[in-house]
Design an enzyme around this catalytic site. Structure first.
Site, short mmCIF file in Angstrom:
data_model
loop_
_atom_site.label_atom_id
_atom_site.label_comp_id
_atom_site.label_asym_id
_atom_site.label_seq_id
_atom_site.Cartn_x
_atom_site.Cartn_y
_atom_site.Cartn_z
N HIS A 73 83.18 -19.01 -36.61
CA HIS A 73 82.64 -18.94 -38.17
C HIS A 73 82.07 -18.06 -39.10
O HIS A 73 82.18 -17.48 -39.29
CB HIS A 73 82.53 -20.26 -38.55
CG HIS A 73 82.62 -20.15 -39.72
ND1 HIS A 73 83.58 -20.83 -40.90
CD2 HIS A 73 81.09 -21.19 -40.69
CE1 HIS A 73 82.56 -21.10 -42.18
NE2 HIS A 73 81.53 -21.05 -41.73
N ARG A 124 80.16 -9.43 -45.46
CA ARG A 124 79.19 -8.31 -45.77
C ARG A 124 80.19 -7.16 -44.47
O ARG A 124 80.79 -6.05 -44.57
CB ARG A 124 78.29 -8.29 -45.04
CG ARG A 124 77.62 -9.46 -45.34
CD ARG A 124 76.28 -9.89 -44.62
NE ARG A 124 76.68 -10.02 -43.23
CZ ARG A 124 76.25 -11.86 -43.15
NH1 ARG A 124 76.40 -12.55 -44.05
NH2 ARG A 124 77.21 -12.00 -42.14
N GLU A 126 85.26 -27.91 -45.57
CA GLU A 126 84.77 -27.18 -43.77
C GLU A 126 85.47 -27.96 -42.57
O GLU A 126 84.52 -29.45 -42.95
CB GLU A 126 83.22 -26.98 -44.00
CG GLU A 126 83.11 -25.24 -45.01
CD GLU A 126 81.76 -25.52 -45.44
OE1 GLU A 126 81.15 -26.37 -44.97
OE2 GLU A 126 81.53 -24.39 -45.30
N LYS A 143 77.99 -27.05 -52.73
CA LYS A 143 77.72 -27.52 -51.53
C LYS A 143 77.72 -28.57 -51.88
O LYS A 143 77.60 -30.21 -51.22
CB LYS A 143 77.22 -26.90 -50.79
CG LYS A 143 77.12 -25.72 -50.07
CD LYS A 143 78.10 -25.94 -48.71
CE LYS A 143 78.28 -24.23 -48.40
NZ LYS A 143 79.16 -24.92 -46.95
CA CA Z 1 78.53 -26.91 -43.82
#
Ligand code: CA
Length: 424
Positions: free
Chosen positions: A142, A151, A208, A262
């Site tokens: 991940h 990146r 996730e 989040k």
């Molecule tokens: Ca997470």
């Protein structure tokens, strides 16, 4: 102390179907509301919920040192604080009470009526009062995928990644139990080629696929624990969907890390499966190169072979499995995460929850987020009903499942479900 509850030959007098996640060898812990509106701590065998508060009151835990109200609570925190020896005594005793050779409760209709419920008669609640929640970033696949996307494919992992389990402190208040609907969050995002943000519902809502472990009281402020004792402090594990709003996350995260992208919600499965129950499924974790610093070095097998699956179910339609992964891919083990967490003297308490970070495997069908499965939306995921998804739509249900299996038994976690509702 022997974990007699794990005996693979054991059978229960309660009916358990062949493919159940909850044979008598599992004995997870959870909190539920009975139809009489009583909150109690319980366990599960097959599709039966078992009231441990009632069992204790009726004297079935005689000889085990417990306070009178240990199971008549709305969280497992105090029971978890009692430590590993008590967890083992209780699991072993429950296994005995429900063993097919024991008719003490089975033949006592009055007790049975108070203790055993059909699962559909109870409402599962959050099993712990989560004081603190920490999320790691411990899957190398991940971390490599996101580093490649955002990146530089040549230097996908940042220089610290192979030396320490990277993590951040998350938000405990918005962790919800499976089955809780999640309204689509709003926030600031930055349109492509713009220097000023706009406000509105997230357009890139993601899941996730993670697992989380729950600790007992670990250390006093200022003390650290050693890698060899870390395992004693881990009570058990749950499935964990750490919902993420990728567009909000992208604009806000510099330089302090994840925040509102989040913190709107994370979903956990309701039954905590103990590390004792998972013991038969221990495997080697990935080889660590370079060798970690001495405080993180451990020998032996500290990975767990837990098969993980995520499905998307649009409203009134069949589900599509979009990912199959495995907890054994985690590069940093739970022990290393916990030791690293305390190494600066930070105290970890009973009921704290540590997320693994998204668990992605080596192949494209094993990635643990839509961000990776659709590669930032460039390769949409096809659903069985002909639709496509780059991210999660309103009224989509995301279903996570996890289980371990060997030649003798299957131990699982049940479902971790959340449905996305339109923004409020
Ligand atoms: Ca997470």
């Amino acid at each position: 102390m022997q974990i007699t509850a794990n005996d693979p030959n054991r059978k229960s007098w309660l009916k358990v179907t062949d493919n159940s996640d909850f044979p008598i060898q599992n004995i997870p812990f959870g909190v539920f509301l009975t139809k009489e509106d009583i909150t109690t701590i319980g366990t599960r065998i097959g599709d039966y919920a078992i009231d441990l508060g009632a069992l204790h009151q009726l004297g079935y835990f005689k000889g085990i040192p417990l306070t009178d109200d240990i199971f008549m609570q709305d969280s497992l925190n105090d029971f978890i604080s009692d430590g590993r020896k008590t967890w083992r005594l209780i699991r072993n005793r429950i296994a005995d009470i429900f063993d097919e050779t024991n008719s003490e409760l089975k033949d006592n209709a009055k007790d049975l009526d108070i203790v055993v419920f059909n699962l559909n008669e109870v409402e599962m609640l959050l099993p712990v009062n989560i004081g603190d929640y920490t999320d790691f970033f411990a899957s190398k696949e991940h971390a490599t995928n996101t580093g490649t996307m955002f990146r530089d494919p040549e230097n996908a992992l940042l220089p610290n990644w192979l030396h320490l389990p990277v993590g951040y402190h998350g938000r405990a208040s918005s962790i919800v139990v499976s089955g809780t609907d999640i309204p689509r969050p709003k926030g600031q995002t930055i349109p492509n080629d713009s220097k000023t943000p706009v406000f509105g519902p997230t357009r890139l809502l993601d899941f996730e696929m993670e697992m989380a472990f729950i600790t007992t009281d670990v250390n006093h402020l200022g003390d650290a624990i050693s890698i060899d004792e870390a395992e004693d402090y881990i009570f058990g594990m749950v499935l964990f969907n750490d919902w993420s709003a990728r567009d909000i996350q992208k604009w806000e995260y510099v330089p302090l890390g994840p925040f509102l992208g989040k913190s709107f919600a994370s979903t956990i499965s309701p039954w905590i499966v103990t590390m004792d129950a998972l013991e038969p499924f221990r495997v080697k974790s990935p080889r660590q190169e370079p060798k970690p610093l001495p405080y993180l070095l451990q020998s032996g097998d500290h990975g767990f072979d837990i098969k993980l699956q995520t499905a998307i179910k649009p409203q009134n339609q069949e589900e599509t499995i979009v990912s199959n992964s495995n907890f054994k891919y985690m590069y940093w083990t739970m022990n290393q995460q916990l030791v690293h967490h305390t190494i600066n003297g930070c105290n970890v308490r009973s009921g704290d929850l540590m997320g693994s970070g998204t668990i992605s495997g080596p192949t494209k069908d094993s990635y643990g987020s839509m961000l990776e499965l659709s590669w930032r939306g460039t390769t949409p995921v096809k659903l069985n009903n002909g639709e496509e998804r780059k991210f999660i739509n309103d009224f989509d249900e995301v279903i996570m499942r996890g289980y371990c299996k060997n030649d003798y038994i299957r131990i699982g976690f049940g479902d971790c479900i959340g449905k996305i509702l339109p923004t409020k």
